[in-house]
Design a protein around this motif. Structure first.
Motif, short mmCIF file in Angstrom:
data_model
loop_
_atom_site.label_atom_id
_atom_site.label_comp_id
_atom_site.label_asym_id
_atom_site.label_seq_id
_atom_site.Cartn_x
_atom_site.Cartn_y
_atom_site.Cartn_z
N LEU A 254 0.83 -1.21 0.00
CA LEU A 254 0.00 0.00 0.00
C LEU A 254 0.87 1.25 0.00
N LEU A 255 1.96 1.22 0.75
CA LEU A 255 2.88 2.37 0.78
C LEU A 255 3.41 2.67 -0.62
N PHE A 256 3.93 1.63 -1.29
CA PHE A 256 4.46 1.83 -2.64
C PHE A 256 3.37 2.27 -3.62
N THR A 257 2.21 1.63 -3.52
CA THR A 257 1.11 1.97 -4.43
C THR A 257 0.67 3.42 -4.25
N HIS A 258 0.53 3.83 -3.01
CA HIS A 258 0.10 5.21 -2.76
C HIS A 258 1.15 6.21 -3.22
N CYS A 259 2.42 5.87 -3.10
CA CYS A 259 3.48 6.73 -3.61
C CYS A 259 3.40 6.82 -5.13
N GLU A 260 3.17 5.68 -5.77
CA GLU A 260 3.07 5.66 -7.23
C GLU A 260 1.87 6.44 -7.74
N GLN A 261 0.81 6.48 -6.92
CA GLN A 261 -0.41 7.20 -7.32
C GLN A 261 -0.35 8.68 -6.99
N ASP A 262 0.62 9.07 -6.18
CA ASP A 262 0.80 10.46 -5.80
C ASP A 262 1.77 11.12 -6.78
N VAL A 263 1.33 12.17 -7.43
CA VAL A 263 2.13 12.80 -8.49
C VAL A 263 3.50 13.22 -7.98
N ASP A 264 3.55 13.87 -6.82
CA ASP A 264 4.81 14.39 -6.30
C ASP A 264 5.74 13.28 -5.84
N CYS A 265 5.17 12.26 -5.17
CA CYS A 265 5.99 11.14 -4.69
C CYS A 265 6.54 10.34 -5.87
N ARG A 492 -3.72 8.96 3.82
CA ARG A 492 -2.46 8.95 4.56
C ARG A 492 -1.81 10.33 4.46
N PRO A 493 -0.99 10.72 5.42
CA PRO A 493 -0.30 12.02 5.38
C PRO A 493 0.53 12.14 4.10
N PRO A 494 0.71 13.36 3.59
CA PRO A 494 1.48 13.53 2.36
C PRO A 494 2.93 13.08 2.54
N PHE A 495 3.49 12.50 1.49
CA PHE A 495 4.85 11.99 1.54
C PHE A 495 5.86 13.15 1.51
N PHE A 496 6.92 12.98 2.27
CA PHE A 496 8.04 13.91 2.22
C PHE A 496 8.82 13.63 0.93
N THR A 497 8.98 14.64 0.11
CA THR A 497 9.78 14.48 -1.10
C THR A 497 11.20 15.02 -0.91
N SER A 498 11.42 15.72 0.20
CA SER A 498 12.75 16.21 0.57
C SER A 498 12.73 16.42 2.08
N PHE A 499 13.87 16.77 2.65
CA PHE A 499 13.92 16.98 4.10
C PHE A 499 13.20 18.27 4.49
N ALA A 500 12.81 19.07 3.52
CA ALA A 500 12.02 20.27 3.79
C ALA A 500 10.56 19.93 4.00
#
Length: 504
Positions: A254-265, A492-500
């Motif tokens: 689910l983690l990988f799938t949700h990342c793949e479905q999230d444009v920014d991630c 789920r909370p938005p994924f961090f794409t950087s340390f910012a």
């Protein structure tokens, strides 16, 4: 299964206890809990003397005491265990007679140390909150056993070697019989404490492994249960840790799938699933040598990361979606050879956790209640096709080779049948007690409601809508009129794409 856990990697969840005007209440009631007038109170006079105390993590002043039970309840003689009992009296002048009792996770967490009481502030207004450290935990004859304490350094924390002598050392140091620390025995302890406090019935609140404990209490003392809340449901058909690899793989997928479905991630970490699989294949051939700064001490250390330890750490990151939001970034860095973020994230999860769990009690439970029912055939079947694999289960059961095994009643692993009003709570992303387990329990709980919360991991009580649902349920003592929708729009909370942080 804290947390806080019934879990291979039990969690202690944050939160604070409720506040209120307890000082005045203590002056009115004295130090004998139950002395205040209660609606429909029991005719049984309380026999347990409690004194005013302060408990870490509970804002209100509480009442504390010790109640002794025979370690060998069947023999009714010999060594005794002092059970720590904490009551946080209700804020109402005329409280309801039946308290809410917390059954903590793990196995191995102590109810008085799990800081989640803020979630039941509304229930606390009308009812006492009862915390009893289960035998073998907290201040109730704890069976401590931690071969790799937090101050042992990173190398020890990430070492995957099994050292039988460490567990034998734990056993030789106990003034206890570890065979007598199983769930059925502990639930008879709880009922004896209930009687000693003069409570006619209990409202059960089980978290993770505590849901197993609650179900066992419902079976052994059905007439003493008014309602039950089971959060992160572990029915008797869930054998620890047999299904951990399967259920953990579901959460990871689910983690990988949700990342793949999230444009920014997806843009930040293209092909992450495949890259991590390739990393695992390389680690299968040879562990990774890493020089990393210990995030807790600031001291650089040389450590060896095996595939097995890497996956164990990754599994732990799946418990909380807030922490899992950092996982794709940490995994991407690890694939590139930068292990510092992954190690820091793992230590941030487990730092101090080992000291809050009585690992000896954990093994006393699973070696008696779970391991005897796990066969090689079921182990291979349930772990097939997972990254975590059969070794995850075998490694967790390894100490059972030397750990003294208690017995359980005949038919112990049969489903618990009950007509007690029961609220079942599941997080959609839970890696250890996913919603399917609550559905399994629901089959034999004739008056039950199952609520699945999207975007949430292991345990749900931090959500305001869940707290309201719990309070309404306990107040009315039935499921009538309760709605199963809670946080329907949550993700789920938005994924961090950087340390910012996440992309704004």
């Amino acid at each position: 299964m804290a947390g806080e856990t019934l879990t291979p990697d039990p969690r202690v969840l944050p939160g604070k206890g409720g506040g209120g005007r307890l000082a005045a209440l203590i002056l009115v009631c004295g130090v004998l809990v139950g002395a205040c007038e209660r609606k429909g109170g029991s005719s049984t006079a309380p026999r347990l003397v409690l004194s005013a105390c302060r408990v870490e993590g509970i804002e209100s002043q509480a009442l504390c005491g010790t109640y002794e039970v025979f370690e060998d309840r069947a023999a009714k003689q010999g060594r005794k265990i002092p059970l720590r009992v904490v009551v946080v009296p209700a804020l109402a002048a005329s409280p309801e007679p039946d308290p809410l009792v917390l059954l903590a996770g793990g196995p191995g967490q102590a109810a008085s140390e799990v800081k989640v009481l803020k979630a039941v502030d509304r229930i606390h207004r009308l009812r006492d909150i009862l915390l009893v450290d289960q035998r073998g935990t907290g201040a109730s004859g704890p069976l401590k056993c931690n071969p790799a304490p937090p101050d042992a350094g990173l190398a020890a924390q990430f070492d995957d070697a099994y050292r039988e002598e460490e567990f034998l050392k734990c056993l030789s140091g106990y003034d206890a019989d570890p065979r007598l620390y199983t769930t059925p025995i502990a639930m008879d302890d709880l009922d004896e404490v209930r009687e000693a406090l003069g409570y006619p019935k209990l409202n059960l609140w089980g978290i993770s492994y505590g849901t197993r404990a609650a179900l066992v209490y419902m079976r052994q003392h059905p007439e003493r249960v008014r309602t039950a809340i089971l959060d992160g449901v572990a029915p008797l058909s869930l054998y620890l840790p047999l299904y951990a690899a399967r259920d953990g793989q579901r959460a990871l997928d689910l983690l990988f799938t949700h990342c793949e479905q999230d444009v920014d991630c997806a843009k930040a970490f293209p092909g992450l699933r495949g890259h991590v699989k390739a990393l695992l294949d390389r680690m299968e051939q040879a562990p990774v040598k890493v020089n990393a700064v210990n995030p807790l001490t600031g001291v650089p250390e040389d450590i060896t990361l095996s595939r097995k330890v890497f996956l164990q750490a990754l599994y732990g990151q799946l418990y909380s979606p807030d922490l899992a939001a950092l996982a794709p970034l940490a995994l991407s860095k690890a694939v590139q050879g930068d292990w510092a973020p992954f190690i820091a994230l793992s230590q941030g999860i487990t730092g101090g956790l080992s000291e809050s769990v009585s690992h000896g009690m954990f093994f006393s439970v699973i070696c008696a209640e779970d391991a005897p029912f796990i066969t090689e055939e079921t182990l291979v079947r349930e772990t097939a096709g997972t990254w975590f694999g059969a070794s995850m289960v075998r490694d967790m059961l390894e100490p059972c080779r030397v750990w003294p095994k208690g017995s359980v009643p005949e038919g112990y692993r049969q489903p618990v049948s009950s007509a007690v009003p029961t609220l079942l709570l599941s997080g959609e992303l839970d890696p250890v007690t996913p919603p399917s387990w609550a559905e399994e329990a629901k089959k034999t709980l004739s008056h039950s409601l199952h609520v699945v919360v999207p975007g949430v991991g292991h345990n749900t009580m931090a959500l305001g809508c869940i707290q309201t649902l719990m309070a309404d349920f306990v107040k009315q003592g039935s499921l009538e009129g309760l709605k199963p929708e809670c946080g329907a729009a949550l993700t789920r909370p938005p994924f961090f794409t950087s340390f910012a942080g996440p992309v704004p």
